[in-house]
Design a protein around this motif. Sequence first.
Motif, mmCIF file in Angstrom:
data_model
loop_
_atom_site.group_PDB
_atom_site.id
_atom_site.type_symbol
_atom_site.label_atom_id
_atom_site.label_comp_id
_atom_site.label_asym_id
_atom_site.label_seq_id
_atom_site.Cartn_x
_atom_site.Cartn_y
_atom_site.Cartn_z
ATOM 1 N N ASP A 198 25.163 -58.504 -84.086
ATOM 2 C CA ASP A 198 24.282 -58.836 -84.681
ATOM 3 C C ASP A 198 23.629 -58.744 -85.571
ATOM 4 O O ASP A 198 23.040 -57.325 -85.597
ATOM 5 C CB ASP A 198 22.918 -59.753 -83.793
ATOM 6 N N PHE A 199 22.619 -59.277 -86.948
ATOM 7 C CA PHE A 199 22.136 -58.553 -87.934
ATOM 8 C C PHE A 199 20.612 -58.431 -87.123
ATOM 9 O O PHE A 199 20.332 -59.754 -86.133
ATOM 10 C CB PHE A 199 22.020 -59.538 -89.255
ATOM 11 N N CYS A 238 25.343 -57.792 -73.808
ATOM 12 C CA CYS A 238 24.120 -58.857 -74.548
ATOM 13 C C CYS A 238 23.153 -57.836 -75.341
ATOM 14 O O CYS A 238 22.820 -57.167 -74.295
ATOM 15 C CB CYS A 238 23.983 -60.132 -73.774
ATOM 16 N N PHE A 239 22.332 -58.443 -76.323
ATOM 17 C CA PHE A 239 21.517 -57.882 -76.416
ATOM 18 C C PHE A 239 20.538 -59.124 -77.623
ATOM 19 O O PHE A 239 21.485 -59.957 -78.198
ATOM 20 C CB PHE A 239 21.546 -56.849 -77.675
ATOM 21 N N SER A 240 19.342 -58.769 -78.248
ATOM 22 C CA SER A 240 18.836 -59.867 -79.660
ATOM 23 C C SER A 240 17.806 -59.124 -79.554
ATOM 24 O O SER A 240 16.920 -58.367 -78.931
ATOM 25 C CB SER A 240 18.067 -60.867 -78.378
ATOM 26 N N PHE A 241 17.168 -59.425 -81.165
ATOM 27 C CA PHE A 241 16.547 -58.542 -81.995
ATOM 28 C C PHE A 241 15.329 -59.606 -81.781
ATOM 29 O O PHE A 241 15.052 -60.800 -81.487
ATOM 30 C CB PHE A 241 16.878 -58.849 -83.239
ATOM 31 N N HIS A 242 14.155 -59.084 -81.665
ATOM 32 C CA HIS A 242 12.704 -59.476 -81.495
ATOM 33 C C HIS A 242 12.454 -59.650 -83.003
ATOM 34 O O HIS A 242 12.939 -59.657 -83.950
ATOM 35 C CB HIS A 242 11.435 -58.268 -81.802
ATOM 36 N N PRO A 243 12.140 -61.355 -83.160
ATOM 37 C CA PRO A 243 12.403 -61.835 -85.034
ATOM 38 C C PRO A 243 11.564 -60.764 -85.933
ATOM 39 O O PRO A 243 11.490 -60.751 -87.219
ATOM 40 C CB PRO A 243 11.042 -63.221 -84.555
ATOM 41 N N SER A 244 11.020 -59.924 -85.392
ATOM 42 C CA SER A 244 9.639 -58.486 -85.626
ATOM 43 C C SER A 244 10.805 -57.635 -86.302
ATOM 44 O O SER A 244 10.246 -56.680 -87.167
ATOM 45 C CB SER A 244 8.812 -57.794 -85.217
ATOM 46 N N GLY A 245 12.258 -57.097 -85.675
ATOM 47 C CA GLY A 245 12.806 -56.551 -85.637
ATOM 48 C C GLY A 245 12.044 -55.245 -85.017
ATOM 49 O O GLY A 245 12.910 -54.028 -85.176
ATOM 50 N N ASN A 246 11.418 -55.160 -84.695
ATOM 51 C CA ASN A 246 10.719 -54.150 -84.284
ATOM 52 C C ASN A 246 10.769 -53.365 -82.388
ATOM 53 O O ASN A 246 11.032 -52.928 -81.781
ATOM 54 C CB ASN A 246 8.789 -53.658 -83.401
ATOM 55 N N TYR A 247 11.691 -54.791 -82.007
ATOM 56 C CA TYR A 247 12.150 -54.771 -80.299
ATOM 57 C C TYR A 247 13.657 -54.939 -80.544
ATOM 58 O O TYR A 247 14.051 -55.881 -80.983
ATOM 59 C CB TYR A 247 11.367 -55.618 -79.272
ATOM 60 N N VAL A 257 17.444 -56.154 -67.408
ATOM 61 C CA VAL A 257 17.276 -55.970 -68.563
ATOM 62 C C VAL A 257 16.822 -54.811 -69.813
ATOM 63 O O VAL A 257 15.640 -54.326 -68.857
ATOM 64 C CB VAL A 257 16.697 -57.502 -68.907
ATOM 65 N N LYS A 258 17.230 -54.363 -70.314
ATOM 66 C CA LYS A 258 15.928 -53.015 -70.949
ATOM 67 C C LYS A 258 15.096 -53.925 -72.185
ATOM 68 O O LYS A 258 16.055 -54.350 -72.906
ATOM 69 C CB LYS A 258 17.349 -52.133 -71.035
ATOM 70 N N ILE A 259 14.288 -53.446 -72.702
ATOM 71 C CA ILE A 259 13.887 -53.867 -73.949
ATOM 72 C C ILE A 259 13.317 -52.388 -74.291
ATOM 73 O O ILE A 259 13.048 -51.193 -73.916
ATOM 74 C CB ILE A 259 12.353 -54.228 -73.746
ATOM 75 N N LEU A 260 13.871 -52.327 -75.530
ATOM 76 C CA LEU A 260 13.586 -50.806 -76.268
ATOM 77 C C LEU A 260 12.436 -51.180 -77.351
ATOM 78 O O LEU A 260 13.043 -52.057 -78.251
ATOM 79 C CB LEU A 260 14.927 -50.873 -77.381
ATOM 80 N N ASP A 261 12.154 -50.003 -77.783
ATOM 81 C CA ASP A 261 10.911 -49.902 -79.228
ATOM 82 C C ASP A 261 11.479 -49.578 -79.837
ATOM 83 O O ASP A 261 11.939 -48.466 -80.270
ATOM 84 C CB ASP A 261 9.761 -49.548 -78.665
ATOM 85 N N LEU A 262 12.176 -49.978 -81.582
ATOM 86 C CA LEU A 262 12.910 -50.191 -81.979
ATOM 87 C C LEU A 262 12.134 -48.646 -83.902
ATOM 88 O O LEU A 262 12.532 -47.867 -83.701
ATOM 89 C CB LEU A 262 13.579 -50.717 -83.087
ATOM 90 N N LEU A 263 10.957 -49.447 -83.567
ATOM 91 C CA LEU A 263 10.020 -48.121 -84.322
ATOM 92 C C LEU A 263 9.983 -46.510 -83.862
ATOM 93 O O LEU A 263 9.600 -45.578 -84.055
ATOM 94 C CB LEU A 263 8.825 -48.872 -84.439
ATOM 95 N N GLU A 264 9.299 -46.460 -82.892
ATOM 96 C CA GLU A 264 9.711 -45.276 -82.000
ATOM 97 C C GLU A 264 10.225 -44.297 -81.036
ATOM 98 O O GLU A 264 11.002 -43.906 -80.852
ATOM 99 C CB GLU A 264 9.084 -45.105 -80.497
#
Length: 524
Positions: A198-199, A238-247, A257-264
């Motif tokens: 996904d984008f 499966c995965f899903s981007f947060h609308p902000s693109g940060n998570y 289910v794992k949650i990633l912080d893409l900024l850090e």
Amino acid sequence: MSMHSMASVMDDPTLQSNFKGHKDAITCVDFSPNHKQLATGSADKSLMIWNLSPKARAFRFPGHKDAITGIQFSPFGDLVVSASKDMTVRLWTPSIKGESTVFKAHTAVVRSVSFSHDGQKLVTASNDKSVKVWSVHRHRFLYSLNQHTNWVRCARFSPDGRLLASCGDDRTVRLWDASTKQCVNSFTDYGGSATCVDFNSSGTCIASSGADNSLKIWDLRTNKLLQHYQVHSAGINCFSFHPSGNYLISGSNDNMVKILDLLEGRLIYTLHGHKGPVFAVAFSRGGELFASGGTDAQVLVWKTNFDIIDYRELLSKHSQRVSLDPPPHLLDIYPRGPHLHSPQSGAIKINPVVADTQSTDPDVIDVDQTLYSFMVVNQFPVLHGNTDCHSAGLPGRQVASPGPSEGASDCGQGSPSPSPSRPGGGAEEGGREETGDWNTQEVPSAAPMGFHTTLQHIVHQLEILTQNVSMLEKRLTLTEDKLKECLHNQIQILQGQGENKEKKRREAAEEEEAGRSLPHFGLG
């Protein structure tokens, strides 16, 4: 305030609702744009629409003949699309009527389906190794993308609609130009099947997950690997981007289910709510909720919480930015190199008490599909067999039924009678008609009995013709490849013969020249 101190005061995600109603594994989930409904698909062949308000009813829509593999609301929420192992795609109106249009989409299992961001097109991916694009409102097949060499698991449009991304069991992620229909890039750095792609919301990067437990993020501006996460202990489904693109949230065969912080660039939460593999995760359009589902046949709806503080600070940073790139700005994502991110001890593990939810299981209404639906085979809308038998004057069988087991419908069962408790029951019962784009073919009031048989025969012949064309295309491609190879070999042979002739000519000329240069001795 630093990002680490910000993270330390984030609120943890909390379980808001637990929906039970499906009879088999949950395979796909999606929130409506207005955040009031949740659509789910299951291996029990049914689509369900859940109302997120307390004590609201849920609706079950039958129609597919095999497990549902993909589901999505349209950008305006007026349609829901579903894909299935029965090789079809259905467009639904998410109401008590249960109207649907059927696309005979592929010649094998359809693995995923997705709207373009303007809602005008659909993209489907299938086990027939193809990606296909469809017109939503014209109900027409547009074009096919055919460079994958194995099953295609997932396909998505970019936010601006100019690109498509697809991935599959050939271990590649492919990027396509929607205008030229050419593959413009291919990422092959996978040790197993690529399961999902996904984008992000700005369209500047794509993420892809794999059966090798990895999740990778690629920068489309540089075509380089931006981040690589190895935080699951089994394949990621499966995965899903947060609308902000940060998570980013991901679901895996490790039941988590794992949650990633893409900024850090780190794992921040691990959720242990499911009792089996997780097949579906999705953020809501605003990001304040996310849902997950899996083999335990339950849908968990979570309140995000953790995104509030960081998102506000990110927006304040973007307001001071002079870059022309749209937010979220990917240059803010650290580390910039393709470093491997492994689970860290700092990740928070959450074990919710799943049974302790805010409301009991909602009442489920089974929608009786006695209204008109339509089947689209490539470009031809055909009356489909969920029609009321008496009012239409047609036999109660499906038009494009591939086998006798799918042929019968209950002619003695009419549409459900209106009741005060059913939403919109009185307004919907009178007309038995579809509105707008759905009424693609009028139903004659007194059609001859042979009309249905003729249509069924035409549809069957069209399916055979479609399969024959597909086979001919493959044979033509093979023939072209063989011709190219033969021409190449012939050119090499001719070149070799020409070189041999030239060599012999030079040798003869040299011998003749040598004979002329020898001295002649006379007899004395």
